[in-house]
Design a protein around this motif. Structure first.
Motif, PDB file in Angstrom:
ATOM      1  N   UNK A 193      13.608  24.234   0.592  1.00 38.59           N
ATOM      2  CA  UNK A 193      14.651  25.259   0.670  1.00 38.59           C
ATOM      3  C   UNK A 193      15.846  24.953  -0.228  1.00 38.59           C
ATOM      4  N   UNK A 194      16.156  23.685  -0.436  1.00 33.19           N
ATOM      5  CA  UNK A 194      17.313  23.320  -1.251  1.00 33.19           C
ATOM      6  C   UNK A 194      16.963  23.056  -2.711  1.00 33.19           C
ATOM      7  N   UNK A 195      15.699  23.208  -3.072  1.00 34.30           N
ATOM      8  CA  UNK A 195      15.247  22.912  -4.431  1.00 34.30           C
ATOM      9  C   UNK A 195      15.551  24.064  -5.382  1.00 34.30           C
ATOM     10  N   UNK A 196      16.457  23.843  -6.323  1.00 35.47           N
ATOM     11  CA  UNK A 196      16.735  24.853  -7.350  1.00 35.47           C
ATOM     12  C   UNK A 196      15.481  25.145  -8.150  1.00 35.47           C
ATOM     13  N   UNK A 197      14.713  24.108  -8.475  1.00 37.55           N
ATOM     14  CA  UNK A 197      13.495  24.303  -9.257  1.00 37.55           C
ATOM     15  C   UNK A 197      12.503  25.178  -8.501  1.00 37.55           C
ATOM     16  N   UNK A 221       9.687  30.265  -7.680  1.00 43.50           N
ATOM     17  CA  UNK A 221       9.248  31.335  -6.785  1.00 43.50           C
ATOM     18  C   UNK A 221       9.793  32.681  -7.259  1.00 43.50           C
ATOM     19  N   UNK A 222      11.077  32.732  -7.622  1.00 45.53           N
ATOM     20  CA  UNK A 222      11.676  33.982  -8.098  1.00 45.53           C
ATOM     21  C   UNK A 222      10.986  34.477  -9.364  1.00 45.53           C
ATOM     22  N   UNK A 223      10.705  33.568 -10.293  1.00 46.10           N
ATOM     23  CA  UNK A 223      10.034  33.956 -11.535  1.00 46.10           C
ATOM     24  C   UNK A 223       8.626  34.470 -11.264  1.00 46.10           C
ATOM     25  N   UNK A 226       7.558  35.897  -8.479  1.00 45.84           N
ATOM     26  CA  UNK A 226       7.678  37.205  -7.841  1.00 45.84           C
ATOM     27  C   UNK A 226       8.102  38.275  -8.861  1.00 45.84           C
ATOM     28  N   UNK A 227       9.010  37.908  -9.757  1.00 46.96           N
ATOM     29  CA  UNK A 227       9.502  38.860 -10.763  1.00 46.96           C
ATOM     30  C   UNK A 227       8.398  39.249 -11.733  1.00 46.96           C
ATOM     31  N   UNK A 228       7.512  38.318 -12.057  1.00 46.18           N
ATOM     32  CA  UNK A 228       6.460  38.567 -13.031  1.00 46.18           C
ATOM     33  C   UNK A 228       5.139  39.033 -12.412  1.00 46.18           C
ATOM     34  N   UNK A 229       5.115  39.141 -11.087  1.00 43.57           N
ATOM     35  CA  UNK A 229       3.889  39.595 -10.412  1.00 43.57           C
ATOM     36  C   UNK A 229       3.655  41.061 -10.740  1.00 43.57           C
TER      37      UNK A 229
END
Length: 104
Positions: free
Chosen positions: A83-87, A92-94, A96-99
């Protein structure tokens, strides 16, 4: 500091970063399967934090449980580090964004 105890030994929780994600993949674990293979991830995470083989990590976790321990501290530490991992969050965001967008 995020720590957990296995068999009376305290371990420092390691951050979930690119190298750790690669270590999990080298062990055949994709973070896409985290919800399906949580036990394997917890064993792998302990292996990395303790600097021991996956097999030895499994043996130590088994011994810990047989002596009346549980995996709450270890699982909580691992979850906090995810949860605290910026990486991990950016990965995960990338993803989801590219899905591909589903058609309705």
């Amino acid at each position: 500091m995020n720590t957990f105890t296995i068999n009376g030994v305290a371990y420092k929780a390691m951050p979930v970063d690119f190298n750790m994600v690669c270590e999990f993949e080298d062990a055949g674990l994709s973070f896409d399967d985290l919800g399906k293979k949580m036990t394997s991830f917890v064993r792998g995470y302990f292996s990395i934090c303790a600097g021991i083989s996956i097999a030895e990590a499994g043996n130590q976790i088994q011994e810990h449980i047989l002596k009346g321990g549980n995996l709450v501290e270890l699982t909580t530490a691992f979850t906090k580090e995810i949860e605290s991992s910026d990486f991990f969050r950016t990965l995960k965001e990338n993803t989801e964004k590219n899905a591909p967008k589903s058609k309705k």
